[in-house]
Design an enzyme around this catalytic site. Sequence first.
Site, mmCIF file in Angstrom:
data_model
loop_
_atom_site.group_PDB
_atom_site.id
_atom_site.type_symbol
_atom_site.label_atom_id
_atom_site.label_comp_id
_atom_site.label_asym_id
_atom_site.label_seq_id
_atom_site.Cartn_x
_atom_site.Cartn_y
_atom_site.Cartn_z
ATOM 1 N N ASP A 164 0.602 -1.206 0.036
ATOM 2 C CA ASP A 164 -0.278 0.012 -0.431
ATOM 3 C C ASP A 164 0.701 1.413 0.056
ATOM 4 O O ASP A 164 1.980 1.127 0.711
ATOM 5 C CB ASP A 164 -0.828 0.314 1.376
ATOM 6 C CG ASP A 164 -0.160 0.285 2.520
ATOM 7 O OD1 ASP A 164 0.158 1.487 3.210
ATOM 8 O OD2 ASP A 164 0.417 -0.812 3.107
ATOM 9 N N SER A 165 0.743 2.731 -0.769
ATOM 10 C CA SER A 165 0.859 3.915 -0.874
ATOM 11 C C SER A 165 2.366 3.138 -1.233
ATOM 12 O O SER A 165 2.934 2.902 -2.062
ATOM 13 C CB SER A 165 1.064 4.240 0.192
ATOM 14 O OG SER A 165 1.391 5.754 0.361
ATOM 15 N N ALA A 166 3.746 3.269 0.007
ATOM 16 C CA ALA A 166 4.760 3.625 -0.946
ATOM 17 C C ALA A 166 4.537 1.989 -0.904
ATOM 18 O O ALA A 166 6.224 2.103 -1.430
ATOM 19 C CB ALA A 166 5.800 4.005 0.475
ATOM 20 N N HIS A 279 -7.258 7.839 1.984
ATOM 21 C CA HIS A 279 -5.985 7.229 1.562
ATOM 22 C C HIS A 279 -6.065 6.219 2.159
ATOM 23 O O HIS A 279 -5.818 7.326 3.702
ATOM 24 C CB HIS A 279 -4.922 7.760 1.310
ATOM 25 C CG HIS A 279 -3.525 7.685 1.030
ATOM 26 N ND1 HIS A 279 -3.051 6.414 0.057
ATOM 27 C CD2 HIS A 279 -2.068 7.037 1.384
ATOM 28 C CE1 HIS A 279 -1.870 6.433 0.013
ATOM 29 N NE2 HIS A 279 -1.401 7.083 0.767
#
Length: 305
Positions: A164-166, A279
Amino acid sequence: MNSSLNEIVHQWGSYIRVYKDGRVERFFGTDDKVPASINSTDGVSTKDVLIVPETGVSARIFIPTSTINSGQKLPLLIYFHGGGFRVGSPFCAAYNNYVTSLVTTANVVAVSIDYRLAPEYPVPTCYEDSWVALKWVASHSKGECPEEWLRDYANFCQVFLAGDSAGANIAHDMAARAGIENLNGVKLMGLCLVHPYFGTRDGVDKSWIFVSPTTSGLDDFRYNPAADSRMASLGCTGMLICLAEKDGLRERGLFYYETLRRSGWGGEVEIVETGEEGHVFHLFNPNSDNAVSLLKTLASFINHS
């Protein structure tokens, strides 16, 4: 005492603060570590493994407790946590609990990678640590390496990467690298990118410059999918991209999707979006209807690929 040393030179929300004298304070993923447990009440057993003693690169392995001593082999999910390359770990409550839920819902063996964080270890350290860890996991595919949970219970014909994300950015990089380098003969089936981070629409953001001080900017292939010549040769056959309607990174996720479609990559890609959410909402409100739905979407992708 020089009071200027207490000057804050970097702060990212309520997650991390960096001072001029080099001190780093992290407020996420440090004080809520969950110990590994062989017989936890949630039906998932965990153990921690040290992969590279010299650097401290490690991982947490998750397995349905009912699988132990069963002789059954399950799909293998390798997970890369988010946190802006600066915070988070497989051992903190948010990620331990989330990967546990993935293991339960999808009925998989999972390995959650603990890579070193910026700013102490700037980019590309997180990618290099993750690749070393991924190769270590893949080394068990021939049944000869020491970690019995991987050797005995992981099906290396069904290997998936997720993040997820980074962590989604890192997962993409791992799949791209696997497409051009030998991963101990292991072929990846699928890649799951949840609310992926590939910069912002307004040039190179300050967060990326902070974690990657030597970046080449928009020409940086890890930041800008359009600059990544490896897109056409991603080392997986399927991909799931998950977006959130109110996520500030949504447009860059769409850009990644369109870039992938134009690249000539021959796999199948599915994109799904959760309405009215921001997010990584699923980490902070994991029991909500939308979070449960997202979890089932990921499990379905793994189980039907």
